[in-house]
Design a protein around this motif. Structure first.
Motif, short mmCIF file in Angstrom:
data_model
loop_
_atom_site.label_atom_id
_atom_site.label_comp_id
_atom_site.label_asym_id
_atom_site.label_seq_id
_atom_site.Cartn_x
_atom_site.Cartn_y
_atom_site.Cartn_z
N UNK B 142 0.85 -1.20 0.00
CA UNK B 142 0.00 0.00 0.00
C UNK B 142 0.88 1.25 0.00
N UNK B 143 1.89 1.25 0.85
CA UNK B 143 2.77 2.43 0.94
C UNK B 143 3.52 2.63 -0.37
N UNK B 144 3.95 1.52 -0.98
CA UNK B 144 4.66 1.61 -2.25
C UNK B 144 3.77 2.25 -3.32
N UNK B 145 2.51 1.83 -3.36
CA UNK B 145 1.57 2.40 -4.33
C UNK B 145 1.37 3.89 -4.05
N UNK B 157 6.03 8.00 -10.26
CA UNK B 157 6.96 6.95 -10.70
C UNK B 157 8.28 7.52 -11.20
N UNK B 158 8.25 8.77 -11.69
CA UNK B 158 9.50 9.33 -12.22
C UNK B 158 10.45 9.79 -11.12
N UNK B 253 13.16 7.33 -5.86
CA UNK B 253 12.01 6.92 -6.67
C UNK B 253 11.37 5.69 -6.01
N UNK B 254 10.09 5.46 -6.31
CA UNK B 254 9.34 4.41 -5.60
C UNK B 254 10.00 3.04 -5.71
N UNK B 255 10.71 2.78 -6.84
CA UNK B 255 11.30 1.46 -7.07
C UNK B 255 12.23 1.01 -5.95
N UNK B 256 12.86 1.98 -5.28
CA UNK B 256 13.80 1.66 -4.20
C UNK B 256 13.08 1.08 -2.98
N UNK B 257 11.77 1.33 -2.87
CA UNK B 257 11.07 0.99 -1.64
C UNK B 257 9.98 -0.06 -1.89
N UNK B 258 10.26 -0.98 -2.80
CA UNK B 258 9.23 -1.96 -3.15
C UNK B 258 9.37 -3.23 -2.32
#
Lengths: 258, 348
Positions: B142-145, B157-158, B253-258
């Motif tokens: 949820x947090x990642x989204x 996302x960018x 960026x969000x990818x780091x926290x998936x």
């Protein structure tokens, strides 16, 4: 005066009536034996008193206050501590560590004081250590207190569990079959220890299958059978009670009885 | 006893304690650790190495906190990347969008992560085992989204650009050496905090919950409250790490926290060895370096990664630190054991 009074306590699991309308008192300063055949509801009673289970009906009063709805950790704080039928030690910790955990409710160092290592926290830690070492001696445990608890011989593990329970400074100590798995010599020593615990001013409620031990140390005995209270009285009265004998040995045949 | 305690005990057993005053004994590993940080900071000039070492420090911080939760309290979290991310995004938003100083950003990161951990932990920590894992996993997703979709705040996302570097007064932590020292100084403080908790009444209570929850409750420990507190503590460690990360890379960026990051964090603790502070360090170092080394295997990278994890878990199920210590003790032969025993006897 009664330290603990159990009033018409009932508990069922599914269709099994584990306890039915059980009422009795434990007098302050007594050793009260609680006996009964397997499945009589002794351990269920322990779990109800210590807040591990909630009763279906009835109540437990301790020093005039009801324990209804209190979580188990609060009940320990009020002065009721138990041991387990199957020894439940903290196996990754030392003998000393186990007993020091027992001091949890009588100490108050939290996260912040632990991190800051305040003077108070250090003093409390030293005090906890000394109290624990004293109890290890009191329980008759010899050897290195820093040794892993899991390495102790079984008989000593039982003693360690009692020492750990005593560390919480209970007014009422519930022992769940402490002699199970002990040999005759160890059982005799356990009997002496239980008497010494009472002499320290701790009331003891003792669940035990070993009759000679129970009859020797108890001031009063309560008998449960199939979830009901069968008899209560002095050990001598219980030993000659026909109902109790029937529960343990079976009833004589009708013809022979007539 | 593991980690520092074990180390000092070992010193005592081999007769070193005569030379080390007792008040220095437990702090000796800290001094060595601080010395090692200083040496590396002075010697290593290569920017790339310093950068990798800084990342190891940031990951160590997360692993330290997670180790308290997993190794000592015996609870799993598959959503810790969320707290890492909350730390990073909180400070990014506070400094860039609102123009606060990064130190306000730190206060914000800590308080937001702590609060979220409290709210999330209250219901989920009533769960145990797989259910707790699933609960925290869901939370992490949820947090990642949220990071990805709340574009006006997080940049979506960018990613989020232009996070300012850290500074104290006129001094700015620009140089890699300065940032390396800052991060590892924080790690040292983290290690001391963990060690002190473990050696206290709270640490004993934590380990008792791990060993037997029923017995812990019977000793009057409020196990639910305790788990909640450790969960919050581990979230705070992760958020501080996130804060340091954001101001180090200045772009997040969000990818780091998936989810994969969460898994990698859990793996650090497991590989290094649960319930061991130095294990957290070793696990973090390995899991930070591994992806770099594995680039040589190109598309087989994930296969090799998986193989290494499997081999470690099969051969050294208690983690690398414990495993290496055991091997070392075995190689020293039987005489150590005998000596240990005789020392034990003389204790009485």
């Amino acid at each position: 005066m009664a330290i603990l009074s159990v009033e018409s306590l009932s508990k069922s699991f599914g269709g099994v009536q584990a306890l039915q309308d059980v009422t009795f008192c434990v007098e302050t300063g007594h050793i009260c034996g609680l006996i009964g055949p397997n499945g009589a509801g002794k351990t269920t009673l322990f779990n109800l008193i210590t807040g591990f289970y909630a009763p279906d009906s009835g109540a437990v009063h301790y020093r005039g206050r009801t324990l209804q709805g209190l979580p188990s950790h609060r009940i320990v704080g009020l002065g009721i501590t138990r041991t387990f039928q199957n020894v439940e030690l903290f196996s990754s910790m030392s003998v000393l560590g186990n007993v020091m955990v027992g001091r949890h409710v009588r100490t108050r160092c939290g996260f912040f004081r632990a991190i800051l290592k305040t003077r108070g926290a250090r003093a409390e830690e030293a005090e906890t250590r000394n109290a624990a070492l004293e109890l290890i001696r009191f329980a008759g445990l010899k050897g290195d207190p820093e040794a892993p608890a899991a390495d102790l011989p079984f008989g000593w593990q039982r003693l360690l569990e009692i020492a750990r329970a005593l560390a919480s400074e209970p007014s009422l100590l519930l022992l769940d079959e402490p002699a199970a798995g002990l040999n005759a010599v160890e059982t005799a020593a356990l009997g002496d220890l239980i008497t010494k615990i009472r002499d320290r001013g701790v009331t003891v409620l003792l669940v035990e299958h070993d009759m000679s031990l129970t009859m020797r140390v108890s001031d009063r005995v309560v008998v449960l059978d199939q979830g009901r209270l069968l008899a209560q009285g002095a050990p001598r009265e219980i030993q000659s009670d026909p109902e109790v004998m029937a529960a343990y040995l079976g009833r004589p045949k009708e013809a022979g009885n007539a | 006893m593991s980690g520092l305690g074990g180390l000092s005990v070992r010193f005592r057993q081999s007769g070193f304690s005569v030379k080390i005053p007792s008040f220095l004994g437990p702090s000796l590993p800290y001094l060595l650790f601080a010395g090692a940080i200083a040496l590396v900071g002075l010697w290593v000039e290569n920017f790339y190495y310093l950068q990798v070492l800084t990342f190891i420090g940031i990951n160590t911080l997360v692993a330290l906190g997670l180790n308290m939760l997993m190794g000592y309290a015996g609870q799993i979290s598959l959503g810790h990347a969320a707290f890492f991310g909350i730390g990073a995004y909180s400070t990014a938003i506070l400094t860039v969008h609102y123009g606060f100083s990064p130190w306000i950003g730190l206060a914000g990161a800590i308080s937001i992560a702590g609060l979220v951990a409290l709210v999330v932990g209250l219901p989920t920590l009533k769960l145990s085992g797989y259910y707790l894992g699933m609960g925290t996993l869901g939370f992490g997703m949820i947090v990642h989204i949220l990071f990805r979709e709340w574009t006006s705040m997080t940049g979506g996302a960018s990613g989020f650009v232009g996070i300012p570097p850290l500074s104290v007064g006129n001094y700015t932590f620009y140089s890699p050496t300065a940032y390396f020292s800052l991060v590892w100084g924080t790690v040292l403080i983290g290690v001391i905090i963990c060690r002190r908790i473990i050696d206290s009444r709270i640490g004993r209570a934590l380990r008792s919950v791990h060993d037997s929850e029923a017995a812990a409750r019977a000793m009057g420990i409020d196990t639910h409250m305790l788990k909640l507190q450790v969960f919050v503590l581990s979230a705070l460690f992760a958020s501080v790490a996130g804060f340091l990360y954001a101001h180090f890379v200045t772009f997040i960026s969000p990818g780091t926290f998936d989810f994969l990051t969460s898994v990698r964090m859990v793996t650090m603790v497991v590989i290094g060895g649960m319930a061991s502070i130095w294990g957290a360090l070793l696990g973090a170092a390995l899991l930070t370096l591994l992806p770099d080394w594995l680039h040589t295997f190109s598309e087989f990278e994930m296969v090799v990664y998986g193989l290494i994890l499997m081999v470690v878990m099969i051969l050294l199920p208690q983690g690398l630190t414990r495993g290496i210590l055991d091997l070392w003790e075995k190689s020293k032969g039987e005489d150590i054991d005998i000596k240990g025993e005789s020392d034990g006897d003389s204790f009485r």
